[in-house]
Design a protein around this motif. Sequence first.
Motif, PDB file in Angstrom:
ATOM      1  N   SER A 278      -2.246  -4.402  11.358  1.00 39.01           N
ATOM      2  CA  SER A 278      -2.403  -5.682  10.667  1.00 39.01           C
ATOM      3  C   SER A 278      -2.055  -6.846  11.587  1.00 39.01           C
ATOM      4  CB  SER A 278      -1.513  -5.731   9.429  1.00 39.01           C
ATOM      5  OG  SER A 278      -0.156  -5.922   9.806  1.00 39.01           O
ATOM      6  N   GLY A 279      -1.232  -6.576  12.610  1.00 38.93           N
ATOM      7  CA  GLY A 279      -0.756  -7.643  13.475  1.00 38.93           C
ATOM      8  C   GLY A 279       0.246  -8.530  12.771  1.00 38.93           C
ATOM      9  N   PHE A 280       0.558  -8.180  11.553  1.00 44.08           N
ATOM     10  CA  PHE A 280       1.411  -8.996  10.692  1.00 44.08           C
ATOM     11  C   PHE A 280       2.806  -9.178  11.263  1.00 44.08           C
ATOM     12  CE2 PHE A 280       0.801 -11.025   6.793  1.00 44.08           C
ATOM     13  CZ  PHE A 280       1.953 -10.991   6.034  1.00 44.08           C
ATOM     14  N   ALA A 281       3.365  -8.135  11.836  1.00 44.25           N
ATOM     15  CA  ALA A 281       4.740  -8.207  12.343  1.00 44.25           C
ATOM     16  C   ALA A 281       4.853  -9.169  13.504  1.00 44.25           C
ATOM     17  CB  ALA A 281       5.239  -6.821  12.750  1.00 44.25           C
TER      18      ALA A 281
ATOM     19  N   LYS B 178       0.848  -1.188   0.000  1.00 44.71           N
ATOM     20  CA  LYS B 178       0.000   0.000   0.000  1.00 44.71           C
ATOM     21  C   LYS B 178       0.884   1.238   0.000  1.00 44.71           C
ATOM     22  CE  LYS B 178      -4.249  -1.487   2.229  1.00 44.71           C
ATOM     23  NZ  LYS B 178      -5.244  -1.102   3.230  1.00 44.71           N
ATOM     24  N   ILE B 179       0.305   2.319  -0.475  1.00 48.60           N
ATOM     25  CA  ILE B 179       0.992   3.608  -0.506  1.00 48.60           C
ATOM     26  C   ILE B 179       0.341   4.537   0.511  1.00 48.60           C
ATOM     27  CG2 ILE B 179       1.523   5.622  -1.937  1.00 48.60           C
ATOM     28  CD1 ILE B 179       1.481   3.726  -4.372  1.00 48.60           C
ATOM     29  N   PHE B 180       1.183   5.256   1.266  1.00 51.47           N
ATOM     30  CA  PHE B 180       0.705   6.161   2.311  1.00 51.47           C
ATOM     31  C   PHE B 180       1.347   7.534   2.166  1.00 51.47           C
ATOM     32  CE2 PHE B 180       0.507   1.857   3.857  1.00 51.47           C
ATOM     33  CZ  PHE B 180      -0.764   1.777   4.398  1.00 51.47           C
ATOM     34  N   PRO B 181       0.657   8.592   2.606  1.00 48.78           N
ATOM     35  CA  PRO B 181       1.237   9.933   2.523  1.00 48.78           C
ATOM     36  C   PRO B 181       2.217  10.250   3.654  1.00 48.78           C
ATOM     37  CG  PRO B 181      -1.024  10.064   3.304  1.00 48.78           C
ATOM     38  CD  PRO B 181      -0.752   8.621   2.983  1.00 48.78           C
ATOM     39  N   THR B 182       2.170   9.475   4.747  1.00 45.69           N
ATOM     40  CA  THR B 182       3.072   9.738   5.872  1.00 45.69           C
ATOM     41  C   THR B 182       3.641   8.434   6.430  1.00 45.69           C
ATOM     42  OG1 THR B 182       1.393   9.579   7.621  1.00 45.69           O
ATOM     43  CG2 THR B 182       1.686  11.758   6.565  1.00 45.69           C
ATOM     44  N   LEU B 183       4.786   8.558   7.068  1.00 47.18           N
ATOM     45  CA  LEU B 183       5.413   7.413   7.721  1.00 47.18           C
ATOM     46  C   LEU B 183       4.540   6.901   8.863  1.00 47.18           C
ATOM     47  CD1 LEU B 183       7.787   5.482   8.087  1.00 47.18           C
ATOM     48  CD2 LEU B 183       8.949   7.279   9.401  1.00 47.18           C
ATOM     49  N   ALA B 184       3.922   7.809   9.604  1.00 53.49           N
ATOM     50  CA  ALA B 184       3.062   7.403  10.727  1.00 53.49           C
ATOM     51  C   ALA B 184       1.916   6.518  10.235  1.00 53.49           C
ATOM     52  CB  ALA B 184       2.528   8.631  11.446  1.00 53.49           C
ATOM     53  N   GLU B 185       1.301   6.865   9.115  1.00 49.39           N
ATOM     54  CA  GLU B 185       0.202   6.056   8.584  1.00 49.39           C
ATOM     55  C   GLU B 185       0.694   4.692   8.104  1.00 49.39           C
ATOM     56  OE1 GLU B 185      -2.935   8.324   6.253  1.00 49.39           O
ATOM     57  OE2 GLU B 185      -1.300   9.810   6.414  1.00 49.39           O
ATOM     58  N   ALA B 186       1.880   4.649   7.519  1.00 49.36           N
ATOM     59  CA  ALA B 186       2.444   3.378   7.079  1.00 49.36           C
ATOM     60  C   ALA B 186       2.711   2.470   8.278  1.00 49.36           C
ATOM     61  CB  ALA B 186       3.736   3.625   6.299  1.00 49.36           C
TER      62      ALA B 186
END
Length: 132
Positions: free
Chosen positions: A122-125, A107-115
Amino acid sequence: MPYQVRWEQHGVYSRYFGSVTGEDMRRHIEEVCKDDRFEQHRYNILDFSDATDFNPTERELLINSGVLIGAAFTNHQVLVAAVVTRENIRAALERFHSLGVSPYEAKIFPTLAEARRWIEESGFAMQRYGIS
């Protein structure tokens, strides 16, 4: 090279700057995927906030996709979050994703905080490590 890589506990944060080529991105992908930590990592944050241009050729996009497909045999569970503030860079990344061959959710995000929020929510990490 117009990027810097920083390994984090569960992933990689990479900052791109200046004019970035498709070849630069391929070198970056290979550097990350060849690292012993790659098998355990869960996310890539590609921060293009300081990049001024990214205009890969179609051939470079296909080569980069091939490198990612090969990497997925080692680790197929990686989220990719791109931080983009310039429309020309967004368009190039969207061209890359429109090929439909990347093995990773991105996905693409406008800010690092949103990424970072997307990755955290996601809990993915934490899934791979058995952490609730």
